[in-house]
Design a protein around this motif. Sequence first.
Motif, mmCIF file in Angstrom:
data_model
loop_
_atom_site.group_PDB
_atom_site.id
_atom_site.type_symbol
_atom_site.label_atom_id
_atom_site.label_comp_id
_atom_site.label_asym_id
_atom_site.label_seq_id
_atom_site.Cartn_x
_atom_site.Cartn_y
_atom_site.Cartn_z
ATOM 1 N N GLU A 8 0.809 -1.188 -0.061
ATOM 2 C CA GLU A 8 0.066 -0.094 0.016
ATOM 3 C C GLU A 8 0.874 1.090 -0.149
ATOM 4 O OE1 GLU A 8 -3.674 0.221 2.255
ATOM 5 O OE2 GLU A 8 -3.204 -1.740 3.184
ATOM 6 N N SER A 9 0.547 2.214 -0.691
ATOM 7 C CA SER A 9 1.163 3.477 -0.788
ATOM 8 C C SER A 9 0.053 4.476 -0.370
ATOM 9 C CB SER A 9 1.604 3.880 -2.281
ATOM 10 O OG SER A 9 2.468 4.947 -2.195
ATOM 11 N N PHE A 10 0.518 5.313 0.738
ATOM 12 C CA PHE A 10 -0.156 6.391 1.308
ATOM 13 C C PHE A 10 0.267 8.027 0.977
ATOM 14 C CE2 PHE A 10 -0.723 2.812 4.381
ATOM 15 C CZ PHE A 10 -2.056 2.644 4.243
ATOM 16 N N THR A 11 -0.597 8.738 0.763
ATOM 17 C CA THR A 11 -0.161 10.266 0.738
ATOM 18 C C THR A 11 0.103 10.558 2.159
ATOM 19 O OG1 THR A 11 -2.636 10.888 1.081
ATOM 20 C CG2 THR A 11 -1.988 10.252 -1.032
ATOM 21 N N ASP A 12 0.845 11.833 1.804
ATOM 22 C CA ASP A 12 1.470 12.429 3.232
ATOM 23 C C ASP A 12 0.083 12.877 4.273
ATOM 24 O OD1 ASP A 12 3.848 12.662 2.430
ATOM 25 O OD2 ASP A 12 3.746 14.427 1.761
ATOM 26 N N GLU A 13 -1.124 13.119 3.561
ATOM 27 C CA GLU A 13 -2.348 13.395 4.355
ATOM 28 C C GLU A 13 -2.874 12.297 4.928
ATOM 29 O OE1 GLU A 13 -1.849 14.548 0.940
ATOM 30 O OE2 GLU A 13 -1.578 16.578 1.297
ATOM 31 N N GLU A 14 -2.680 11.181 4.326
ATOM 32 C CA GLU A 14 -3.147 9.807 4.779
ATOM 33 C C GLU A 14 -2.324 9.349 6.069
ATOM 34 O OE1 GLU A 14 -5.544 7.533 1.296
ATOM 35 O OE2 GLU A 14 -3.186 7.505 1.125
ATOM 36 N N PHE A 15 -0.951 9.506 5.981
ATOM 37 C CA PHE A 15 -0.092 9.328 7.104
ATOM 38 C C PHE A 15 -0.326 10.141 8.337
ATOM 39 C CE2 PHE A 15 2.979 6.876 4.199
ATOM 40 C CZ PHE A 15 3.124 5.993 4.577
ATOM 41 N N LEU A 18 -3.600 8.800 9.930
ATOM 42 C CA LEU A 18 -3.159 7.889 10.539
ATOM 43 C C LEU A 18 -2.343 7.956 12.048
ATOM 44 C CD1 LEU A 18 -2.169 5.238 7.670
ATOM 45 C CD2 LEU A 18 -4.226 5.257 8.912
ATOM 46 N N ARG A 19 -1.318 8.870 11.712
ATOM 47 C CA ARG A 19 -0.797 9.313 12.929
ATOM 48 C C ARG A 19 -1.408 9.811 14.084
ATOM 49 N NH1 ARG A 19 3.524 11.003 9.550
ATOM 50 N NH2 ARG A 19 2.544 12.861 9.385
#
Length: 60
Positions: A8-15, A18-19
């Motif tokens: 899976e590859s997440f965008t900065d916004e998704e990371f 999640l944080r």
Amino acid sequence: MHNGAMAESFTDEEFAFLRHVRFGDLPARVRPEDMVTLKETEPAPDYADLAYDARERAEG
């Protein structure tokens, strides 16, 4: 053995989301004017002293 799943590859916004879910809000940033210089009030014991004290306690 290859299962065909792609990483899976997440965008900065998704990371960021999640944080936030895992850790919640970060504390407020400390402003430079609120920082203080720490000064040791007494020297830290060296490791030889700590080992000696532990052995002395263990032997009673």
